[in-house]
Design a protein around this motif. Structure first.
Motif, PDB file in Angstrom:
ATOM      1  N   ASN A   1     -24.828   5.075  16.273  1.00 12.57           N
ATOM      2  CA  ASN A   1     -23.736   5.098  17.254  1.00 12.57           C
ATOM      3  C   ASN A   1     -23.904   6.316  18.156  1.00 12.57           C
ATOM      4  O   ASN A   1     -23.398   7.398  17.843  1.00 12.57           O
ATOM      5  N   ALA A   2     -24.591   6.142  19.272  1.00  9.66           N
ATOM      6  CA  ALA A   2     -24.839   7.252  20.199  1.00  9.66           C
ATOM      7  C   ALA A   2     -23.565   7.683  20.925  1.00  9.66           C
ATOM      8  O   ALA A   2     -23.549   8.744  21.534  1.00  9.66           O
ATOM      9  N   ARG A   3     -22.509   6.902  20.839  1.00 11.32           N
ATOM     10  CA  ARG A   3     -21.247   7.236  21.518  1.00 11.32           C
ATOM     11  C   ARG A   3     -20.274   7.994  20.619  1.00 11.32           C
ATOM     12  O   ARG A   3     -19.165   8.290  21.027  1.00 11.32           O
ATOM     13  N   ILE A   4     -20.701   8.316  19.419  1.00 11.59           N
ATOM     14  CA  ILE A   4     -19.818   9.023  18.496  1.00 11.59           C
ATOM     15  C   ILE A   4     -19.427  10.373  19.102  1.00 11.59           C
ATOM     16  O   ILE A   4     -20.240  11.016  19.775  1.00 11.59           O
ATOM     17  N   SER A   5     -18.197  10.769  18.891  1.00 14.25           N
ATOM     18  CA  SER A   5     -17.752  12.062  19.432  1.00 14.25           C
ATOM     19  C   SER A   5     -18.396  13.192  18.638  1.00 14.25           C
ATOM     20  O   SER A   5     -18.792  13.020  17.473  1.00 14.25           O
ATOM     21  N   LEU A   6     -18.471  14.341  19.255  1.00 14.36           N
ATOM     22  CA  LEU A   6     -19.048  15.508  18.597  1.00 14.36           C
ATOM     23  C   LEU A   6     -18.259  15.848  17.332  1.00 14.36           C
ATOM     24  O   LEU A   6     -18.847  16.162  16.287  1.00 14.36           O
ATOM     25  N   LYS A   7     -16.950  15.727  17.416  1.00 14.05           N
ATOM     26  CA  LYS A   7     -16.092  16.025  16.266  1.00 14.05           C
ATOM     27  C   LYS A   7     -16.394  15.084  15.097  1.00 14.05           C
ATOM     28  O   LYS A   7     -16.519  15.512  13.948  1.00 14.05           O
ATOM     29  N   GLU A   8     -16.514  13.770  15.398  1.00 16.97           N
ATOM     30  CA  GLU A   8     -16.822  12.788  14.349  1.00 16.97           C
ATOM     31  C   GLU A   8     -18.227  12.995  13.792  1.00 16.97           C
ATOM     32  O   GLU A   8     -18.444  12.886  12.584  1.00 16.97           O
ATOM     33  N   LEU A   9     -19.175  13.292  14.673  1.00 16.31           N
ATOM     34  CA  LEU A   9     -20.545  13.538  14.249  1.00 16.31           C
ATOM     35  C   LEU A   9     -20.592  14.737  13.303  1.00 16.31           C
ATOM     36  O   LEU A   9     -21.238  14.679  12.247  1.00 16.31           O
ATOM     37  N   ALA A  10     -19.909  15.797  13.687  1.00  8.41           N
ATOM     38  CA  ALA A  10     -19.879  16.998  12.848  1.00  8.41           C
ATOM     39  C   ALA A  10     -19.272  16.685  11.481  1.00  8.41           C
ATOM     40  O   ALA A  10     -19.799  17.111  10.442  1.00  8.41           O
TER      41      ALA A  10
ATOM     42  N   ARG B   1     -28.430  20.615  20.819  1.00  8.32           N
ATOM     43  CA  ARG B   1     -29.070  21.313  21.937  1.00  8.32           C
ATOM     44  C   ARG B   1     -30.526  21.631  21.593  1.00  8.32           C
ATOM     45  O   ARG B   1     -31.432  21.399  22.394  1.00  8.32           O
ATOM     46  N   LYS B   2     -30.761  22.109  20.374  1.00  9.24           N
ATOM     47  CA  LYS B   2     -32.129  22.440  19.953  1.00  9.24           C
ATOM     48  C   LYS B   2     -33.000  21.187  19.854  1.00  9.24           C
ATOM     49  O   LYS B   2     -34.176  21.211  20.227  1.00  9.24           O
ATOM     50  N   LEU B   3     -32.432  20.092  19.345  1.00 12.06           N
ATOM     51  CA  LEU B   3     -33.190  18.836  19.275  1.00 12.06           C
ATOM     52  C   LEU B   3     -33.540  18.339  20.678  1.00 12.06           C
ATOM     53  O   LEU B   3     -34.636  17.817  20.901  1.00 12.06           O
ATOM     54  N   ASP B   4     -32.617  18.514  21.621  1.00 16.55           N
ATOM     55  CA  ASP B   4     -32.889  18.162  23.024  1.00 16.55           C
ATOM     56  C   ASP B   4     -34.007  19.043  23.584  1.00 16.55           C
ATOM     57  O   ASP B   4     -34.960  18.534  24.192  1.00 16.55           O
ATOM     58  N   GLU B   5     -33.892  20.350  23.405  1.00 13.91           N
ATOM     59  CA  GLU B   5     -34.879  21.289  23.947  1.00 13.91           C
ATOM     60  C   GLU B   5     -36.274  21.046  23.386  1.00 13.91           C
ATOM     61  O   GLU B   5     -37.267  21.195  24.093  1.00 13.91           O
ATOM     62  N   ARG B   6     -36.347  20.695  22.114  1.00 10.58           N
ATOM     63  CA  ARG B   6     -37.646  20.441  21.473  1.00 10.58           C
ATOM     64  C   ARG B   6     -38.222  19.073  21.847  1.00 10.58           C
ATOM     65  O   ARG B   6     -39.354  18.763  21.502  1.00 10.58           O
ATOM     66  N   GLY B   7     -37.436  18.262  22.528  1.00 10.27           N
ATOM     67  CA  GLY B   7     -37.915  16.939  22.931  1.00 10.27           C
ATOM     68  C   GLY B   7     -37.793  15.891  21.845  1.00 10.27           C
ATOM     69  O   GLY B   7     -38.313  14.786  21.992  1.00 10.27           O
ATOM     70  N   VAL B   8     -37.103  16.227  20.747  1.00 11.92           N
ATOM     71  CA  VAL B   8     -36.887  15.241  19.688  1.00 11.92           C
ATOM     72  C   VAL B   8     -35.945  14.160  20.200  1.00 11.92           C
ATOM     73  O   VAL B   8     -36.210  12.966  20.067  1.00 11.92           O
ATOM     74  N   ILE B   9     -34.850  14.581  20.812  1.00 11.17           N
ATOM     75  CA  ILE B   9     -33.927  13.644  21.463  1.00 11.17           C
ATOM     76  C   ILE B   9     -34.304  13.621  22.939  1.00 11.17           C
ATOM     77  O   ILE B   9     -34.326  14.650  23.594  1.00 11.17           O
ATOM     78  N   THR B  10     -34.636  12.435  23.426  1.00 10.92           N
ATOM     79  CA  THR B  10     -35.061  12.313  24.825  1.00 10.92           C
ATOM     80  C   THR B  10     -34.008  11.662  25.703  1.00 10.92           C
ATOM     81  O   THR B  10     -34.194  11.553  26.908  1.00 10.92           O
ATOM     82  N   GLY B  11     -32.904  11.215  25.106  1.00 14.78           N
ATOM     83  CA  GLY B  11     -31.845  10.612  25.893  1.00 14.78           C
ATOM     84  C   GLY B  11     -30.860   9.889  25.002  1.00 14.78           C
ATOM     85  O   GLY B  11     -31.103   9.681  23.820  1.00 14.78           O
ATOM     86  N   TYR B  12     -29.747   9.539  25.596  1.00 14.71           N
ATOM     87  CA  TYR B  12     -28.717   8.754  24.925  1.00 14.71           C
ATOM     88  C   TYR B  12     -28.582   7.483  25.752  1.00 14.71           C
ATOM     89  O   TYR B  12     -28.637   7.520  26.972  1.00 14.71           O
ATOM     90  N   THR B  13     -28.424   6.360  25.095  1.00 11.76           N
ATOM     91  CA  THR B  13     -28.500   5.101  25.817  1.00 11.76           C
ATOM     92  C   THR B  13     -27.410   4.134  25.375  1.00 11.76           C
ATOM     93  O   THR B  13     -26.693   4.384  24.419  1.00 11.76           O
ATOM     94  N   VAL B  14     -27.365   3.042  26.076  1.00 11.93           N
ATOM     95  CA  VAL B  14     -26.460   1.958  25.728  1.00 11.93           C
ATOM     96  C   VAL B  14     -27.318   0.745  25.384  1.00 11.93           C
ATOM     97  O   VAL B  14     -28.381   0.531  25.967  1.00 11.93           O
ATOM     98  N   ASP B  15     -26.900  -0.030  24.429  1.00 15.64           N
ATOM     99  CA  ASP B  15     -27.609  -1.231  24.022  1.00 15.64           C
ATOM    100  C   ASP B  15     -26.860  -2.428  24.614  1.00 15.64           C
ATOM    101  O   ASP B  15     -25.674  -2.620  24.334  1.00 15.64           O
ATOM    102  N   VAL B  16     -27.539  -3.190  25.448  1.00 16.85           N
ATOM    103  CA  VAL B  16     -26.919  -4.308  26.154  1.00 16.85           C
ATOM    104  C   VAL B  16     -27.553  -5.614  25.672  1.00 16.85           C
ATOM    105  O   VAL B  16     -28.769  -5.696  25.498  1.00 16.85           O
ATOM    106  N   ASP B  17     -26.734  -6.627  25.474  1.00 21.49           N
ATOM    107  CA  ASP B  17     -27.234  -7.945  25.092  1.00 21.49           C
ATOM    108  C   ASP B  17     -27.681  -8.663  26.363  1.00 21.49           C
ATOM    109  O   ASP B  17     -26.842  -9.020  27.200  1.00 21.49           O
ATOM    110  N   PRO B  18     -28.990  -8.884  26.542  1.00 19.69           N
ATOM    111  CA  PRO B  18     -29.482  -9.524  27.769  1.00 19.69           C
ATOM    112  C   PRO B  18     -28.867 -10.901  28.023  1.00 19.69           C
ATOM    113  O   PRO B  18     -28.693 -11.301  29.166  1.00 19.69           O
ATOM    114  N   ARG B  19     -28.514 -11.605  26.960  1.00 16.72           N
ATOM    115  CA  ARG B  19     -27.908 -12.940  27.137  1.00 16.72           C
ATOM    116  C   ARG B  19     -26.586 -12.851  27.877  1.00 16.72           C
ATOM    117  O   ARG B  19     -26.235 -13.756  28.627  1.00 16.72           O
TER     118      ARG B  19
END
Length: 146
Positions: free
Chosen positions: A16-25, A40-58
């Motif tokens: 769930n990439a939309r989870i709030s920071l509070k819930e994630l913590a 922030r560190k995972l972003d800087e190291r390039g481990v996390i490259t983005g946050y996305t939405v999953d769309v049903d093409p149908r």
């Protein structure tokens, strides 16, 4: 390297990439500031490259999904690669080894639309197309090994 807490954060976010920071913590057993710092560190190291939405093409009208293996004719590799990159129906493409050079995932509304796309590259490449009946494994994170 990732530690157990990083792996836990990535696992939660992948579900769930939309989870709030509070819930994630809370789920990770950390404070919000500590969680934010780790992200922030995972972003800087390039481990996390983005946050996305999953769309049903149908739901967007794309009723057919095709896997197209593409073998450019001699001298056409870069032209075909550019054509695939510019094809809005192509949602993913890998340059591969073996008999084919590219494996593309294409979404279309109907067979006529697929034929039109394939006709557009037929003078420059050979193609082999498979229609996707269902997806047994959706795109997911690789195993988060220690």
């Amino acid at each position: 390297m990732l530690d157990d807490i990083d792996r836990k954060l990535l696992g939660i976010l992948s579900a769930n990439a939309r989870i709030s920071l509070k819930e994630l913590a809370a789920e990770a057993g950390l404070s919000s500031p500590s969680t934010a710092e780790r992200l922030r560190k995972l972003d800087e190291r390039g481990v996390i490259t983005g946050y996305t939405v999953d769309v049903d093409p149908r739901m967007l009208g794309y009723t057919l999904q095709a896997i197209v293996r593409v073998r450019p004719l001699p001298g056409q590799l870069h032209i075909i690669e550019r054509m695939i990159q510019e094809m809005p129906h192509c949602v993913e493409c890998d340059k591969v080894t073996g008999d084919d050079c590219f494996v593309a995932r294409i979404l279309v509304r109907n067979m006529e639309e697929l034929d039109g796309l394939l006709d557009g590259i037929a003078e420059r490449a050979q193609t082999s197309t498979s229609l996707v009946k269902s997806t047994s494994v959706k795109r997911r994170l690789p195993a988060l090994l220690p």
